[in-house]
Design an enzyme around this catalytic site. Structure first.
Site: not given
Length: 257
Positions: A90-91, A138-139, A244
């Site tokens: 998860h993020g 996720c971000r 990135e």
């Protein structure tokens, strides 16, 4: 060519290693069903590319940092030409969730930590060698698509001018290198947006990445492979992988020649 990363050792003697960290079970967050499929798929892919894969599951942010330090210290990197660093969890916008994470501020591994552990100061065994970072998380909570009119006229970006190196300058450094060079990073989504995962077949990003690497690693360099992964999301506009913090100075071919 000076524009391509050198592979100095034959396949029989080089010791490529990869690190894979996957958090599936959490104390306060939902279980990442389907993530084990991602682990198996990435292990097969990396082993097929000649890497011995160190796999770790269900770590706190501190545990992830410790595992990274231990991996960065491995002597095998001296006789390797590159490494893969794969993270699945998860993020949030700030980084990756550890197993004790409750929200956006507790038990979060900052992405800066990855680059600090493997930069040219802390991991000299990988100096000048490609360090490929793959992040599935996720971000943020936003959906990454928008409705637009097909009559819109997209702006044409202005190419940036190259900076010339001033002539006649010298320095007294014994040996100077960029602190953070030779990283190639692909996130599963753009900042502030979610990444999608099937509880049966695993993460969409990992599925697409494995497919593109299997089909094109034989003749495409790393950043072209990344572009192919991004292009493969054309029919799924809710998610778009993002390159990135990429500081590759040359082209990296997994199968040179």
């Amino acid at each position: 060519s000076s524009q391509i990363y050198s592979i100095h050792l034959p396949r029989e003697t080089r010791t490529r290693r990869a690190l894979l960290i996957c958090n599936i079970e959490f104390e306060h967050l939902s279980r990442r069903n389907g993530a084990e499929v991602d682990v198996e798929g990435m292990m097969k892919l990396l082993e097929g590319l000649g890497y011995v894969v160190d796999v770790h599951r269900n770590l706190t942010s501190q545990g992830m940092a410790m595992v990274m330090k231990d991996f960065a210290d491995r002597k095998e990197h001296w006789t390797s030409d590159s490494t893969f660093l794969v993270f699945m969890s998860h993020g949030v916008r700030a980084g990756l969730c550890g197993t004790k994470s409750r929200d956006e501020t507790t038990d979060i591994l900052s992405l800066d930590t990855i680059y600090e552990k493997f930069n040219n100061k802390c991991c000299q065994a990988l100096l000048g060698k490609p360090k490929v970072v793959i992040i599935q998380s996720c971000r943020g909570g936003n959906v990454g698509s928008v409705m637009v009119s097909d009559s819109a006229d997209p702006a044409v970006p202005t190419p940036s001018s190259a900076h010339a190196i001033p002539a006649g300058l010298e320095d007294d450094a014994i040996f100077e290198v960029h602190l953070e060079s030779d990283f190639g990073t692909l996130h599963s989504s753009t900042p502030d947006t979610v990444s999608w995962r099937s509880s049966v077949t695993g993460s969409i990003f990992i599925q697409h990445l494995i497919e593109q690497f299997r089909n094109h690693a034989c003749n495409s360099d790393l950043q072209e492979l990344f572009r192919k992964v991004q292009y493969s999301f054309g029919k799924f506009p809710r998610q778009l992988p993002s390159q990135e913090r990429t500081t590759m100075l040359r082209k990296f071919y997994l199968f040179p020649g």
